[in-house]
Scaffold this motif. Structure first.
Motif, PDB file in Angstrom:
ATOM      1  N   LYS A 167      -9.663   3.573   1.970  1.00 34.43           N
ATOM      2  CA  LYS A 167     -10.010   4.629   1.011  1.00 34.43           C
ATOM      3  C   LYS A 167     -10.222   5.960   1.719  1.00 34.43           C
ATOM      4  O   LYS A 167      -9.835   7.009   1.208  1.00 34.43           O
ATOM      5  CB  LYS A 167     -11.264   4.236   0.240  1.00 34.43           C
ATOM      6  CG  LYS A 167     -11.031   3.103  -0.740  1.00 34.43           C
ATOM      7  CD  LYS A 167     -12.327   2.707  -1.428  1.00 34.43           C
ATOM      8  CE  LYS A 167     -12.110   1.537  -2.370  1.00 34.43           C
ATOM      9  NZ  LYS A 167     -13.376   1.083  -2.981  1.00 34.43           N
TER      10      LYS A 167
ATOM     11  N   TYR B 273       5.977   2.413  -1.325  1.00 35.01           N
ATOM     12  CA  TYR B 273       4.954   1.569  -0.695  1.00 35.01           C
ATOM     13  C   TYR B 273       5.287   1.463   0.788  1.00 35.01           C
ATOM     14  O   TYR B 273       6.368   1.033   1.161  1.00 35.01           O
ATOM     15  CB  TYR B 273       4.869   0.204  -1.370  1.00 35.01           C
ATOM     16  CG  TYR B 273       4.276   0.339  -2.752  1.00 35.01           C
ATOM     17  CD1 TYR B 273       2.901   0.259  -2.936  1.00 35.01           C
ATOM     18  CD2 TYR B 273       5.076   0.601  -3.852  1.00 35.01           C
ATOM     19  CE1 TYR B 273       2.351   0.429  -4.196  1.00 35.01           C
ATOM     20  CE2 TYR B 273       4.536   0.779  -5.114  1.00 35.01           C
ATOM     21  CZ  TYR B 273       3.174   0.695  -5.277  1.00 35.01           C
ATOM     22  OH  TYR B 273       2.626   0.872  -6.520  1.00 35.01           O
TER      23      TYR B 273
ATOM     24  N   ILE C 269       0.838  -1.205   0.000  1.00 32.61           N
ATOM     25  CA  ILE C 269       0.000   0.000   0.000  1.00 32.61           C
ATOM     26  C   ILE C 269       0.870   1.252   0.000  1.00 32.61           C
ATOM     27  O   ILE C 269       1.787   1.380   0.814  1.00 32.61           O
ATOM     28  CB  ILE C 269      -0.921   0.016   1.236  1.00 32.61           C
ATOM     29  CG1 ILE C 269      -1.820  -1.218   1.241  1.00 32.61           C
ATOM     30  CG2 ILE C 269      -1.745   1.306   1.275  1.00 32.61           C
ATOM     31  CD1 ILE C 269      -2.535  -1.449   2.553  1.00 32.61           C
ATOM     32  N   LYS C 270       0.523   2.169  -0.888  1.00 28.45           N
ATOM     33  CA  LYS C 270       1.155   3.490  -0.933  1.00 28.45           C
ATOM     34  C   LYS C 270       0.069   4.493  -0.542  1.00 28.45           C
ATOM     35  O   LYS C 270      -0.935   4.628  -1.236  1.00 28.45           O
ATOM     36  CB  LYS C 270       1.675   3.786  -2.339  1.00 28.45           C
ATOM     37  CG  LYS C 270       2.480   5.063  -2.461  1.00 28.45           C
ATOM     38  CD  LYS C 270       2.902   5.351  -3.892  1.00 28.45           C
ATOM     39  CE  LYS C 270       3.874   4.330  -4.412  1.00 28.45           C
ATOM     40  NZ  LYS C 270       4.422   4.702  -5.745  1.00 28.45           N
ATOM     41  N   HIS C 271       0.268   5.163   0.583  1.00 27.97           N
ATOM     42  CA  HIS C 271      -0.716   6.117   1.091  1.00 27.97           C
ATOM     43  C   HIS C 271      -0.526   7.494   0.465  1.00 27.97           C
ATOM     44  O   HIS C 271       0.536   7.818  -0.054  1.00 27.97           O
ATOM     45  CB  HIS C 271      -0.582   6.251   2.611  1.00 27.97           C
ATOM     46  CG  HIS C 271      -1.074   5.058   3.347  1.00 27.97           C
ATOM     47  ND1 HIS C 271      -2.400   4.781   3.520  1.00 27.97           N
ATOM     48  CD2 HIS C 271      -0.408   4.034   3.927  1.00 27.97           C
ATOM     49  CE1 HIS C 271      -2.532   3.661   4.193  1.00 27.97           C
ATOM     50  NE2 HIS C 271      -1.328   3.184   4.449  1.00 27.97           N
ATOM     51  N   SER C 272      -1.573   8.305   0.580  1.00 31.37           N
ATOM     52  CA  SER C 272      -1.464   9.695   0.146  1.00 31.37           C
ATOM     53  C   SER C 272      -0.634  10.468   1.171  1.00 31.37           C
ATOM     54  O   SER C 272      -0.413   9.992   2.296  1.00 31.37           O
ATOM     55  CB  SER C 272      -2.852  10.320   0.001  1.00 31.37           C
ATOM     56  OG  SER C 272      -3.442  10.519   1.266  1.00 31.37           O
TER      57      SER C 272
ATOM     58  N   GLN D 285       9.996   1.854  -3.105  1.00 26.48           N
ATOM     59  CA  GLN D 285       9.401   2.644  -4.172  1.00 26.48           C
ATOM     60  C   GLN D 285       8.135   3.368  -3.700  1.00 26.48           C
ATOM     61  O   GLN D 285       7.175   3.549  -4.442  1.00 26.48           O
ATOM     62  CB  GLN D 285       9.102   1.774  -5.399  1.00 26.48           C
ATOM     63  CG  GLN D 285      10.350   1.165  -5.991  1.00 26.48           C
ATOM     64  CD  GLN D 285      10.078   0.298  -7.188  1.00 26.48           C
ATOM     65  OE1 GLN D 285       8.981   0.304  -7.747  1.00 26.48           O
ATOM     66  NE2 GLN D 285      11.066  -0.461  -7.612  1.00 26.48           N
TER      67      GLN D 285
ATOM     68  N   VAL E 231      -5.407   6.434  -0.073  1.00 23.49           N
ATOM     69  CA  VAL E 231      -4.504   5.460  -0.688  1.00 23.49           C
ATOM     70  C   VAL E 231      -4.184   5.947  -2.095  1.00 23.49           C
ATOM     71  O   VAL E 231      -5.077   6.316  -2.857  1.00 23.49           O
ATOM     72  CB  VAL E 231      -5.107   4.032  -0.685  1.00 23.49           C
ATOM     73  CG1 VAL E 231      -6.382   3.966  -1.484  1.00 23.49           C
ATOM     74  CG2 VAL E 231      -4.119   3.014  -1.192  1.00 23.49           C
ATOM     75  N   GLU E 232      -2.905   6.010  -2.376  1.00 21.36           N
ATOM     76  CA  GLU E 232      -2.459   6.475  -3.685  1.00 21.36           C
ATOM     77  C   GLU E 232      -2.364   5.315  -4.673  1.00 21.36           C
ATOM     78  O   GLU E 232      -2.684   5.456  -5.843  1.00 21.36           O
ATOM     79  CB  GLU E 232      -1.101   7.153  -3.528  1.00 21.36           C
ATOM     80  CG  GLU E 232      -0.613   7.849  -4.757  1.00 21.36           C
ATOM     81  CD  GLU E 232       0.675   8.592  -4.487  1.00 21.36           C
ATOM     82  OE1 GLU E 232       1.663   8.313  -5.199  1.00 21.36           O
ATOM     83  OE2 GLU E 232       0.695   9.429  -3.574  1.00 21.36           O
ATOM     84  N   ASP E 233      -1.924   4.160  -4.170  1.00 23.32           N
ATOM     85  CA  ASP E 233      -1.763   2.997  -5.039  1.00 23.32           C
ATOM     86  C   ASP E 233      -1.669   1.753  -4.174  1.00 23.32           C
ATOM     87  O   ASP E 233      -1.371   1.831  -2.978  1.00 23.32           O
ATOM     88  CB  ASP E 233      -0.483   3.140  -5.869  1.00 23.32           C
ATOM     89  CG  ASP E 233      -0.399   2.145  -7.030  1.00 23.32           C
ATOM     90  OD1 ASP E 233      -1.447   1.574  -7.406  1.00 23.32           O
ATOM     91  OD2 ASP E 233       0.705   1.936  -7.546  1.00 23.32           O
ATOM     92  N   ARG E 234      -1.922   0.602  -4.783  1.00 21.95           N
ATOM     93  CA  ARG E 234      -1.725  -0.671  -4.102  1.00 21.95           C
ATOM     94  C   ARG E 234      -1.403  -1.733  -5.137  1.00 21.95           C
ATOM     95  O   ARG E 234      -1.796  -1.624  -6.307  1.00 21.95           O
ATOM     96  CB  ARG E 234      -2.930  -1.071  -3.263  1.00 21.95           C
ATOM     97  CG  ARG E 234      -4.153  -1.398  -4.051  1.00 21.95           C
ATOM     98  CD  ARG E 234      -5.340  -1.626  -3.132  1.00 21.95           C
ATOM     99  NE  ARG E 234      -6.529  -1.799  -3.941  1.00 21.95           N
ATOM    100  CZ  ARG E 234      -7.091  -2.966  -4.219  1.00 21.95           C
ATOM    101  NH1 ARG E 234      -6.614  -4.078  -3.726  1.00 21.95           N
ATOM    102  NH2 ARG E 234      -8.164  -3.031  -4.979  1.00 21.95           N
ATOM    103  N   ILE E 235      -0.680  -2.731  -4.698  1.00 23.06           N
ATOM    104  CA  ILE E 235      -0.330  -3.884  -5.530  1.00 23.06           C
ATOM    105  C   ILE E 235      -0.811  -5.111  -4.792  1.00 23.06           C
ATOM    106  O   ILE E 235      -0.593  -5.249  -3.583  1.00 23.06           O
ATOM    107  CB  ILE E 235       1.198  -3.969  -5.755  1.00 23.06           C
ATOM    108  CG1 ILE E 235       1.700  -2.751  -6.525  1.00 23.06           C
ATOM    109  CG2 ILE E 235       1.553  -5.268  -6.473  1.00 23.06           C
ATOM    110  CD1 ILE E 235       3.209  -2.681  -6.631  1.00 23.06           C
TER     111      ILE E 235
END
Length: 97
Positions: free
Chosen positions: A83, A52, A8-11, A50, A87-91
């Motif tokens: 949400k 995350y 998880i990449k947070h805002s 990177q 959250v900016e991105d997740r894998i």
């Protein structure tokens, strides 16, 4: 068995307290959702991430347990919380072991 991995990449507005609350809520799922064999989550300390910030691993008995987890109301509450805090991105990666 199934291994479920989430990064998880947070805002930039997400606080450390919110991240810790996410971890607390997520780890509690083991007591609520059948089929979870093991669950681990924590804040990344590596400089190789990177961006995350949080890693999650969940081990399930089988694919049916993973499917059940995905739609379970307790898991959906975690998704809504995530949400809400930004959250900016997740894998997500799932594989059999």
């Amino acid at each position: 068995m199934i291994e479920h991995i989430v990064l998880i990449k947070h805002s930039s507005t997400t606080t450390e307290d919110q991240k810790q609350e996410l971890i607390r809520r997520t780890l509690a799922l083991k007591e609520v959702i059948p089929g979870i064999v093991d669950i681990q989550q924590g804040v990344n300390f590596s400089s190789r991430s990177q961006g995350y910030e949080i890693g999650l691993t969940v081990r399930f008995k089988d694919r049916d347990s993973l499917e059940y987890y995905g739609s379970h109301p307790a898991h959906q509450e975690i998704v809504s919380y995530l949400k809400g805090i930004g959250v900016e991105d997740r894998i997500v990666v799932d594989f059999e072991i």
